[in-house]
Design a protein around this motif. Structure first.
Motif, PDB file in Angstrom:
ATOM      1  N   PRO A 244     -58.938  28.735  76.213  1.00  0.00           N
ATOM      2  CA  PRO A 244     -59.028  27.408  75.584  1.00  0.00           C
ATOM      3  C   PRO A 244     -57.786  27.133  74.723  1.00  0.00           C
ATOM      4  O   PRO A 244     -57.260  28.057  74.088  1.00  0.00           O
TER       5      PRO A 244
ATOM      6  N   ASN B  25     -66.541  34.260  78.128  1.00  0.00           N
ATOM      7  CA  ASN B  25     -66.918  32.859  77.923  1.00  0.00           C
ATOM      8  C   ASN B  25     -67.529  32.663  76.545  1.00  0.00           C
ATOM      9  O   ASN B  25     -67.183  31.727  75.817  1.00  0.00           O
TER      10      ASN B  25
ATOM     11  N   ARG C 265     -58.292  29.692  82.366  1.00  0.00           N
ATOM     12  CA  ARG C 265     -57.337  29.610  81.265  1.00  0.00           C
ATOM     13  C   ARG C 265     -58.029  29.718  79.898  1.00  0.00           C
ATOM     14  O   ARG C 265     -59.141  29.260  79.712  1.00  0.00           O
TER      15      ARG C 265
ATOM     16  N   LYS D 117     -60.216  28.053  88.570  1.00  0.00           N
ATOM     17  CA  LYS D 117     -59.962  26.903  87.697  1.00  0.00           C
ATOM     18  C   LYS D 117     -61.151  25.952  87.705  1.00  0.00           C
ATOM     19  O   LYS D 117     -61.584  25.452  86.662  1.00  0.00           O
ATOM     20  N   LYS D 118     -61.683  25.718  88.898  1.00  0.00           N
ATOM     21  CA  LYS D 118     -62.838  24.826  89.018  1.00  0.00           C
ATOM     22  C   LYS D 118     -64.051  25.389  88.288  1.00  0.00           C
ATOM     23  O   LYS D 118     -64.886  24.646  87.783  1.00  0.00           O
TER      24      LYS D 118
ATOM     25  N   GLY E 182     -63.888  27.000  85.619  1.00  0.00           N
ATOM     26  CA  GLY E 182     -63.594  26.950  84.182  1.00  0.00           C
ATOM     27  C   GLY E 182     -63.373  28.310  83.553  1.00  0.00           C
ATOM     28  O   GLY E 182     -63.575  28.486  82.350  1.00  0.00           O
ATOM     29  N   VAL E 183     -62.950  29.297  84.372  1.00  0.00           N
ATOM     30  CA  VAL E 183     -62.759  30.638  83.819  1.00  0.00           C
ATOM     31  C   VAL E 183     -61.318  31.122  83.955  1.00  0.00           C
ATOM     32  O   VAL E 183     -61.044  32.310  83.826  1.00  0.00           O
TER      33      VAL E 183
END
Lengths: 467, 79
Positions: free
Chosen positions: A430, B50, A428, A422-423, A425-426
């Protein structure tokens, strides 16, 4: 393999596990169908690929690490002894490939090792691997429609290749420290797979958060209609079928259980090498399924989703002691376990806003943990092992075991890893993509393709009619 | 004729036959290659995931589709 009886015993054992592996493959087929059925139309392809691709990711991790962990960690290490030597399970070992069982090429093995493991290593490895896929799939259903696939595969590898395998080494092997010291008994993995995977799923769900729109302003949950009921039903029946194979895979098919050196008595045994029969576990599997279906139907007032889940939860609740229970005990235990899990599911959902899309924490986590503890009362005083010096089965040993499986090996490692993801940023999807649908681009592309094809057909017919 | 593995003749005492696969002794190298491939797969997955979501978010915001969010589900179907 130098006389027919010996050869038959070895090849029967090899074939037995091979058949269970094929049967257990149906569990994964079932989970895929089930999850895709539960997901919404706009997310179904992403859901399918997220679950399907845990097959290769967990398989590689289990080949490299998991199989070795199972043997090496049975003493803790450091609780009842040091790290155990298990060269046949090291990924670079010659026994992790086709082998005739003769003289080893390297010096890490003895000829006894090669004779024992050459025909069992692959099928035994595969049986455990299929359990690993199941552990990963349990997480998969809970987190659908908002987790990124990459993050999910990393979490599935943690549970499928590391934590559940350590749980099995500790509490689901004939010399695991939990069996020795606690008398832990979990013959068909209520705790080591289901409670552990359920605890893992709960930790992930806490970090992941609910799907957009799941809860109303007053905190009550909205229902996300499943897009295909039939996929769910067929998936659940396949999971039941595969679970039957799983039960067989948990046994050693033929072993001399007579402690007298001068006599022999061959029987099936549990993984703890305590005697049982396929007949016994067939009685109990079906009666636990029956109890789960009945109470699932009753408590949910006929809801198909919870009825089928109830059947599964019933089996999971009774699994810890299904080698020894009377069939009616298995049924009644299933009733209690599924009723508690159902109530707990809705209480936790409303109280903590946990969005478990398929009820995995309840059916696997709560039913599994309840089943482990219940076995401590129902089998109180039974020997946990044929070996001398092992603790007997007790309620407190089983309670500690349930806590280790659900929280120590399930909840905590996944909470930490999910927090890291989570930290980074991978973790959840968008929100824009979640709302539009995870298959938005694919579906839009399919629509464009259909429209283009329709235009081409129209042009063809217009030109044909013009001539 | 030379062989890539330890088997040059099947007419031998079976109890003396060990590993059957070719290139016995190169297991560690195979493991390293396989591990590197898998690591590359995971790095590729995370980086493309990503990039894909970043592009999707840009496109969705630009198209204005988000204001009519549920529409794609009703509009498109592969069934």
């Amino acid at each position: 393999m130098d006389n027919e009886l010996n050869a038959l015993t070895i090849t029967f054992t090899e074939f037995y596990y091979w058949v269970t592996v094929v049967l257990m493959f149906l569990i994964h087929v079932g989970f895929c169908l089930y999850e895709v059925g539960v997901s919404r139309e706009k997310n179904k392809l992403n859901t399918l690929m997220k679950n399907s691709m845990l097959i290769p990711t967990i398989t590689i991790g289990f080949f490299f690490v998991g199989w070795w962990l199972y043997f090496a960690f049975q003493n803790g290490p450091g609780i009842t002894g040091p790290l155990k030597s298990a060269p046949w399970s090291e990924p670079w070992n010659e026994l992790m490939g086709p082998h005739m069982g003769g003289e080893p090429a390297g010096d890490r093995l003895t000829s006894d090792d090669t004779a024992l493991w050459s025909r069992l290593n692959g099928v035994f490895w595969a049986a455990f691997l299929l359990f690993s896929w199941t552990a990963g799939s349990i997480l998969s259903g809970a987190v659908i429609e908002r987790i990124r696939s990459g993050a999910f595969w990393v979490l599935a590898m943690l549970v499928g290749c590391v934590t559940w395998v350590i749980g099995a080494a500790w509490g689901w092997s004939d010399s695991g420290w939990m069996v020795k010291l606690l008398g832990y008994h979990d013959a068909y993995a209520s705790g080591v797979i289901h409670a552990l995977a359920g605890g893992s799923a709960l930790a992930i769900l806490i970090q992941l958060g609910p799907r957009i729109g799941r809860f109303r302003a007053d905190g009550t949950p909205r229902v996300f209609p499943a897009h295909n009921t039939w996929l769910i039903v067929i998936g659940m029946f396949l999971i039941y079928t595969g679970f039957w194979g799983f039960y067989a895979a948990c046994n050693v098919p033929i072993l001399d259980v007579d402690p007298d050196d001068g006599r022999s008595f061959f029987s099936a045994t549990t993984i703890y090498l305590t005697p049982t029969t396929l007949s016994a576990i067939t009685f109990n599997f079906l009666m636990a399924l029956t109890g789960g279906l009945l109470v699932g139907y009753m408590v949910s007032k006929g809801d198909p989703f919870w009825t089928f889940q109830g059947g599964l939860g019933g089996i999971i609740t009774a699994s810890a002691g299904n080698d020894l229970y009377h069939p009616v005990q298995a049924l009644l235990l299933a009733v209690v376990g599924v009723w508690c899990a159902y109530k707990l599911h809705y209480w936790v959902e409303r109280k903590f806003k946990i969005d478990d899309a398929v009820g995995a924490v309840a059916i696997h986590g709560y039913c599994g943990a309840i089943g482990v503890v219940a076995a401590g009362f129902l089998l109180w005083g039974y020997p946990s092992s044929p070996n001398d010096g092992y603790a007997p089965i007790t309620p407190w040993g089983q309670l500690i075991g349930a806590v280790i499986m659900f929280f120590v090996l399930g909840f905590i490692p996944c909470l930490i890893l999910t927090w890291i993801l989570k930290k980074l940023g991978v973790l959840r999807i968008p929100p824009e993509v979640e709302v539009a649908g995870l298959d938005h681009d694919i579906l839009a592309s399919a629509t464009a393709d259909r429209n283009e094809l329709a235009d081409a057909e129209r042009e063809f017919m217009q030109s044909r009619l013009a001539t | 004729m030379n062989s890539t593995g330890p088997i040059e003749n099947w007419n031998v005492n079976p109890t003396e036959v060990g590993p059957l696969y070719p290139f016995v002794g190169s297991e560690m190298l195979m493991i390293v290659v396989c591990a590197a491939f898998f690591l590359a797969f995971m790095v590729w997955k995370f980086s493309t995931e990503n990039a894909k979501y970043a592009e999707q978010v840009r496109n969705l915001r630009a198209s204005g589709d988000l204001a009519k969010a549920p529409a794609p589900e009703r509009k498109h179907s592969l069934q």
